[in-house]
Write an enzyme that holds these catalytic residues in place. Structure first.
Site, PDB file in Angstrom:
ATOM      1  N   GLY A 268      44.112 -24.033  11.011  1.00 20.76           N
ATOM      2  CA  GLY A 268      43.078 -23.568  10.549  1.00 20.76           C
ATOM      3  C   GLY A 268      42.601 -23.854   9.220  1.00 20.76           C
ATOM      4  O   GLY A 268      41.869 -22.990   8.793  1.00 20.76           O
ATOM      5  N   GLY A 269      43.409 -24.696   8.787  1.00 24.52           N
ATOM      6  CA  GLY A 269      42.892 -24.900   7.374  1.00 24.52           C
ATOM      7  C   GLY A 269      41.613 -25.508   7.239  1.00 24.52           C
ATOM      8  O   GLY A 269      40.809 -25.014   6.167  1.00 24.52           O
ATOM      9  N   ASP A 315      41.124 -27.867  25.830  1.00 27.72           N
ATOM     10  CA  ASP A 315      41.599 -29.451  25.739  1.00 27.72           C
ATOM     11  C   ASP A 315      40.343 -30.056  25.331  1.00 27.72           C
ATOM     12  O   ASP A 315      39.655 -30.370  26.407  1.00 27.72           O
ATOM     13  CB  ASP A 315      42.184 -29.868  27.025  1.00 27.72           C
ATOM     14  CG  ASP A 315      42.853 -31.190  26.915  1.00 27.72           C
ATOM     15  OD1 ASP A 315      42.224 -32.130  25.961  1.00 27.72           O
ATOM     16  OD2 ASP A 315      43.505 -31.803  27.761  1.00 27.72           O
ATOM     17  N   CYS A 384      44.774 -37.440   9.453  1.00 26.94           N
ATOM     18  CA  CYS A 384      45.697 -37.375   8.279  1.00 26.94           C
ATOM     19  C   CYS A 384      46.373 -38.653   7.980  1.00 26.94           C
ATOM     20  O   CYS A 384      47.584 -38.533   8.019  1.00 26.94           O
ATOM     21  CB  CYS A 384      46.228 -36.270   8.143  1.00 26.94           C
ATOM     22  SG  CYS A 384      47.188 -35.441   9.364  1.00 26.94           S
TER      23      CYS A 384
END
Length: 445
Positions: A268-269, A315, A384
């Site tokens: 949830g960042g 999904d 990331c």
């Protein structure tokens, strides 16, 4: 020193647990810490020893195999990890005298073995201490792949990818940067407080606080535990997040009142940051495959005082039946190699086969995401990681196969290199001082 109070012994146990059971270093370390009675200083030593030894495992094994008459594969795991720990202190931890590192390792060898294993440990580590300034590696000019992999402690497949993409000099600089300890960064929750208030608060607790290099709500905190252990974290005044990760929400340019789809949301960042930038006005639908991970999204939203996030299990690689929205974020599942400063064990857990499978998944998610973007709307793809295959190659594939989308400019204040197109950014630790990250923006015509 009793077993529960000995940080070196607990580090060996954590490393051995990690090897035998798999999982994550953070979890293996937590398992040992929760049973210990360590003082804060010894907890810090335990963490540094465990993370440093895992980070440099390939290098340490190369050195140990040079001075051990016994093949490392035939050494009991606890004894081998004890040797690695001792070698790490001798080679890389200047504040620990070499003699002390050897003596502590010999004591532990008695614990994990017998007099013979203690003598063996003593002999190997004393040779490492004597020869540490004379260690040689395969010659860079003749064998660049082996030289970099052994000297900087990375799997060969990763180095091979980076050499082809970045070249020799930048690959070495990237390896050096990823072997540095991570910085602690916080994202100030401007729904509850301000950057100046958080700065003043943490400074009053003795922390060194510096502004982020790019994102306006990011602060760098030293020492990191000043932010991690402060009550303001639990009160939702800030959120622990690397600066590169915080750029993704800015790239989406979400406006108050808009509908946003965050298709791979947990923990949830990004979703909570988007809500913050939207002044907690609008609707954010946060999707994730695992219901358990979605609970983390809602927990973080509650702590940060956010009420516009709706968590939905789904999904993202399959049709979700969503109506078009003006903003869609795909923070895609990836190899995570950009986070190696925080998670050094990830370099040993990921494989080239996984990267290839992830590329297929990333394409599948983008293929679905394209259907949810309204005309004139923005789609942001982020990872990331630091492989060209998962980043720019996927972004170029998307543009080639989805002609209704065109590149969209990122904010002008984003990190940029001369000549780099304005629609994507590849953040690399040695260039930008942040975690590795990739962001690309597309607009639907």
């Amino acid at each position: 020193m009793a077993g529960a109070d000995n940080p070196r012994r607990l580090a060996v146990l954590a490393l051995t647990r990690l090897e035998k059971r798999g999982g994550f270093l953070k979890e293996a370390l937590h398992f040992q810490l929760q049973k210990s009675a360590l003082a804060a200083q010894d907890k810090a030593l335990l963490t540094e020893l465990a993370y440093g030894t895992v980070r440099l495992r390939k290098n340490l094994d190369y050195v140990l195999s040079t001075y051990s008459k016994r093949p490392l594969a035939k050494i009991k795991p606890e004894l081998l990890n004890n040797l690695r720990l001792g070698a790490y202190q001798i080679l890389y931890l200047d504040r620990v005298p070499a003699a002390a590192a050897v003596n502590e390792a010999v004591k532990l060898a008695h614990t994990f073995g017998h007099r013979g294993t203690a003598n063996f440990t003593n002999a190997v580590l004393r040779r490492v201490a004597r020869e540490k300034d004379n260690i040689t590696y395969p010659e860079l000019a003749a064998r660049p792949l082996d030289h970099i992999a052994f000297k900087y402690s990375f799997p060969r497949w990763i180095i091979e990818l980076w050499l082809e993409w970045l070249g020799e000099d930048e690959t070495i600089e990237l390896c050096k940067a990823l072997n540095q300890p991570p910085q602690t960064t916080v994202r100030v929750n401007t729904l509850k407080t301000s950057v100046s208030e958080v700065t003043a608060h943490l400074k009053s607790k003795g922390a060194l606080v510096e502004p982020g290099s790019f994102a306006p709500e990011i602060l760098y905190i030293k020492p990191g535990n000043a932010a991690v252990n402060d009550e303001w974290l639990s009160l939702g005044m800030y959120y622990i997040q690397d600066e590169s990760s915080a750029l993704a929400a800015h790239a989406l340019r979400a406006e108050p009142g808009q509908v946003v789809y965050d298709l791979c949301s947990a923990p949830g960042g990004k979703a909570t940051h988007l809500a913050q930038l939207m002044n907690n006005e609008g609707r954010i639908f946060a999707f994730d495959l695992a219901e358990k991970r979605l609970r983390l999204v809602l927990e973080n939203a509650r702590r940060l005082g956010i009420g516009i996030i709706e968590a939905k299990q789904g999904d993202a690689s399959l049709p979700l039946g969503l109506s078009p929205a003006p903003r869609v974020l795909v923070d895609a599942p990836c190899s995570g190699l950009g986070t190696m400063r925080h998670r050094p064990d990830i370099r040993w857990r990921k494989t080239l086969k996984e990267v290839k499978a992830l590329v297929k998944l990333q394409r599948a998610i983008l293929r679905q995401a394209a259907e949810y973007v309204d005309r004139g709307g923005l789609l942001v793809y982020a990872t990331c990681t630091i492989t060209k295959e998962e980043n720019l190659d996927v972004a170029n594939w998307f543009l080639k196969t989805h002609t209704q989308f065109s590149p969209a400019g990122l904010p002008a204040w984003f990190p940029k290199r001369a000549g780099e197109p304005p629609w994507y950014v590849q953040i690399l630790p040695h260039r930008h001082g942040m975690d590795g990250f990739f962001i690309a923006a597309f607009q639907k015509e």
